[in-house]
Enzyme design. Structure first.
Site, PDB file in Angstrom:
ATOM      1  N   CYS A 106      43.693  47.813  31.367  1.00  0.00           N
ATOM      2  CA  CYS A 106      42.529  48.537  31.866  1.00  0.00           C
ATOM      3  C   CYS A 106      42.795  50.036  31.855  1.00  0.00           C
ATOM      4  O   CYS A 106      43.942  50.475  31.968  1.00  0.00           O
ATOM      5  CB  CYS A 106      42.190  48.101  33.297  1.00  0.00           C
ATOM      6  SG  CYS A 106      41.629  46.393  33.403  1.00  0.00           S
TER       7      CYS A 106
ATOM      8  N   CYS B 194      37.794  40.220  37.985  1.00  0.00           N
ATOM      9  CA  CYS B 194      38.268  39.009  37.317  1.00  0.00           C
ATOM     10  C   CYS B 194      37.677  39.008  35.917  1.00  0.00           C
ATOM     11  O   CYS B 194      37.103  40.009  35.486  1.00  0.00           O
ATOM     12  CB  CYS B 194      37.933  37.747  38.106  1.00  0.00           C
ATOM     13  SG  CYS B 194      36.187  37.370  38.252  1.00  0.00           S
TER      14      CYS B 194
ATOM     15  N   CYS C 156      42.467  37.365  39.145  1.00  0.00           N
ATOM     16  CA  CYS C 156      42.863  36.356  38.163  1.00  0.00           C
ATOM     17  C   CYS C 156      43.918  36.963  37.252  1.00  0.00           C
ATOM     18  O   CYS C 156      43.927  38.180  37.021  1.00  0.00           O
ATOM     19  CB  CYS C 156      41.674  35.826  37.369  1.00  0.00           C
ATOM     20  SG  CYS C 156      41.038  36.925  36.088  1.00  0.00           S
TER      21      CYS C 156
END
Length: 283
Positions: free
Chosen positions: A207, A123, A199
């Site tokens: 990423c 998150c 989230c």
């Protein structure tokens, strides 16, 4: 067919259109409103609308009206067609031309009787939702999973309501601490089998690619840290988050990983993520 492939590649050659497409790929199978897409990529609403229209016309994404909102999602059939078009010779005696990561996209998850799966929950701050998920999974099935959690933006302290909730459920919190995602991206970091974002903001972040191509899933839920009102109302938000995570992780640990191919496993994980946030609390 060749013209269609060239048209789609041309559409994706624009950096910001590609950014929109990649965002929707990361959030697959979710449908996102145009406003969230624009906010996640720091685009003007009018600019985002143009990019979304172009991607829709190329067939790379789909559009659906929900009341006053337009929802967008990636078109997986079109995406697969682009990949197949680029590597069409791979099945004609030249498997060596195909990138290694495409060799077994739908194989069963590698496992052995004594092997534990590494699971990472991500998150934004690693102060509440991901910490709770890590703790719940560890206590649900420590014999089968090694649970980790991290945040995309470092936070030095755990949320006190999250710690209180975990303590009230009998979890050991003495070892918990906030961690940054970079701790799991080095050469010495454990290779993940599963990576879950809990989230929307973390799911929208670009990423890096994970080593070993872990199975991924998005189990987004409201941030209990942002709950307003009295302390009792704030505790209720954490109570609901804990219950939802507990239910999802109970379903996750019950899956027959060794018996499922990659595609079937991904569908089941996506289905778990679609479950509504519960208002019930496990005993």
């Amino acid at each position: 067919m060749e013209y269609l492939l060239l048209d789609r590649l041309s559409t994706l050659s624009h950096p910001q259109r590609m950014a929109v497409f990649r965002l929707l790929m990361r959030r697959c199978p979710d449908e996102l409103p145009a406003g969230e897409i624009a906010a996640a990529l720091a685009l003007k609403a009018s600019t985002a609308s143009v990019y979304l229209s172009t991607l829709t016309q190329a067939g790379l994404i789909t559009k659906r009206r929900d009341g006053t909102r337009l929802l967008y999602a990636v078109n997986l059939d079109a995406t697969r067609a682009v990949v197949a078009g680029l590597f069409s010779d791979c099945c004609r005696g030249r498997a060596d031309l195909c990138p290694p990561q495409f060799a077994d996209l739908l194989g069963t998850l590698a496992s052995s009787e004594n092997r534990k799966f590494n699971v990472l929950f991500v998150c934004t701050g690693n102060s509440a939702r991901s910490i709770m998920a890590e703790t719940i999974l560890r206590d649900l099935a420590d014999d089968k999973f090694t649970a980790h959690s991290a945040g995309t933006a470092h936070r030095s302290e755990l949320n006190p309501f999250a710690v209180e909730m975990l303590k009230s459920k009998g979890h050991d919190v003495s070892h918990l601490h906030s961690k940054n995602l970079t701790e799991f991206q080095g050469a010495d970091a454990p290779m993940m089998d599963f990576v879950f974002t809990v989230c929307d903001r973390a799911a929208n972040d670009d990423c890096p690619t994970w080593r070993g191509q872990p199975v991924s899933g998005h189990w987004g839920m409201p941030d209990p840290v942002k709950a307003q009102g009295s302390e009792a109302e704030k505790r209720l938000a954490f109570h609901q988050t804990y219950g939802s995570l507990h239910n999802r992780l109970t379903a996750f640990t019950a899956l027959s990983f060794e018996a499922l191919d990659g595609g079937s496993l991904q569908k089941k994980i996506d289905a778990i993520g679609k479950e509504a946030v519960t208002k019930d609390q496990p005993a």
